[in-house]
Design a protein around this motif. Structure first.
Motif, short mmCIF file in Angstrom:
data_model
loop_
_atom_site.label_atom_id
_atom_site.label_comp_id
_atom_site.label_asym_id
_atom_site.label_seq_id
_atom_site.Cartn_x
_atom_site.Cartn_y
_atom_site.Cartn_z
N GLY A 53 0.79 -1.22 0.00
CA GLY A 53 0.00 0.00 0.00
C GLY A 53 0.82 1.26 0.00
N ASP A 54 0.12 2.36 0.09
CA ASP A 54 0.74 3.68 0.13
C ASP A 54 1.34 3.95 1.50
OD1 ASP A 54 0.00 4.20 -2.50
OD2 ASP A 54 -1.93 5.06 -1.91
N GLU A 55 2.08 5.04 1.58
CA GLU A 55 2.70 5.47 2.82
C GLU A 55 1.63 5.75 3.88
OE1 GLU A 55 6.57 7.90 3.16
OE2 GLU A 55 4.92 9.34 2.94
N TYR A 56 1.98 5.49 5.11
CA TYR A 56 1.09 5.73 6.24
C TYR A 56 1.34 7.10 6.86
CZ TYR A 56 -0.68 0.96 6.91
OH TYR A 56 -1.32 -0.23 6.77
N VAL A 57 0.32 7.63 7.49
CA VAL A 57 0.51 8.66 8.51
C VAL A 57 0.19 7.98 9.83
CG1 VAL A 57 0.10 10.69 7.08
CG2 VAL A 57 -1.84 9.60 8.23
N ASN A 58 0.96 8.32 10.83
CA ASN A 58 0.84 7.70 12.14
C ASN A 58 0.88 8.74 13.23
OD1 ASN A 58 2.85 5.78 10.41
ND2 ASN A 58 1.46 4.54 11.63
N MET A 59 0.43 8.32 14.38
CA MET A 59 0.65 9.06 15.62
C MET A 59 0.57 8.05 16.75
SD MET A 59 -3.00 11.11 16.02
CE MET A 59 -2.34 12.30 17.11
N VAL A 60 1.21 8.38 17.85
CA VAL A 60 1.17 7.55 19.04
C VAL A 60 0.56 8.39 20.15
CG1 VAL A 60 2.57 6.32 20.75
CG2 VAL A 60 3.15 6.17 18.32
N ILE A 61 -0.35 7.79 20.88
CA ILE A 61 -0.97 8.49 22.00
C ILE A 61 -0.85 7.65 23.26
CG2 ILE A 61 -2.58 9.76 20.53
CD1 ILE A 61 -4.81 7.92 21.61
N GLU A 62 -0.78 8.34 24.36
CA GLU A 62 -0.86 7.71 25.67
C GLU A 62 -2.16 8.19 26.29
OE1 GLU A 62 1.45 7.62 29.97
OE2 GLU A 62 2.34 8.69 28.29
N CYS A 63 -2.93 7.27 26.82
CA CYS A 63 -4.19 7.69 27.40
C CYS A 63 -4.51 6.91 28.67
CB CYS A 63 -5.33 7.58 26.39
SG CYS A 63 -5.51 6.02 25.57
N ASP A 64 -5.35 7.53 29.47
CA ASP A 64 -5.90 6.92 30.67
C ASP A 64 -7.25 6.34 30.27
OD1 ASP A 64 -7.18 6.29 33.04
OD2 ASP A 64 -6.73 8.18 34.02
N THR A 65 -7.36 5.06 30.37
CA THR A 65 -8.58 4.38 29.92
C THR A 65 -9.47 4.03 31.10
OG1 THR A 65 -7.47 2.24 29.92
CG2 THR A 65 -7.43 3.49 27.88
#
Length: 128
Positions: A53-65
């Motif tokens: 596939g094509d290139e990805y855009v990503n992000m990483v998050i930290e969350c309180d679930t």
């Protein structure tokens, strides 16, 4: 769900469709409406590891679930992926409308494969 406990998780979000930035934003907004966001990496690009596939855009998050155990959160992610267009053929076709992966849960690495990948480590190092 039980409001008596808090869980900390680190999540990798990615998309490689033509509207990938809007998919990423929609996923982030949905997660922000459910969980308390603790830290967010900048959005960044990464190649598609599969070569399909094509290139990805990503992000990483930290969350309180707060109030979500691991299984409930994973199920919530699957529903969100489906709502944003992911289906059973997405990965094999190389087209990923949205991908939500729980990588770290309460300090434990729960997805060692994803944890080891550069596309995760890039964002993880940049958590703000």
């Amino acid at each position: 769900m039980c409001e008596q406990y808090s869980n900390n998780t680190v999540v990798c979000i990615g998309s490689n469709t033509p509207d990938r930035l809007s998919k990423l934003q929609e996923a982030f907004d949905s997660l922000r409406s459910i969980f308390t966001i603790v830290a967010v990496s900048p959005v960044y690009e990464s190649p598609d590891d599969s070569g399909l596939g094509d290139e990805y855009v990503n992000m990483v998050i930290e969350c309180d679930t707060r109030g979500f155990d691991y299984e409930t959160m994973r199920d919530e992610f699957k529903r969100l992926e489906y709502r944003l267009g992911r289906n059973d053929r997405s990965k094999s076709s190389g087209v990923m409308p949205i991908d939500l992966d729980i990588i770290i849960w309460n300090g434990d690495i729960v997805d060692r494969y994803q944890y080891s990948r550069e596309y995760f480590q890039t964002g993880y190092r940049q958590l703000l």
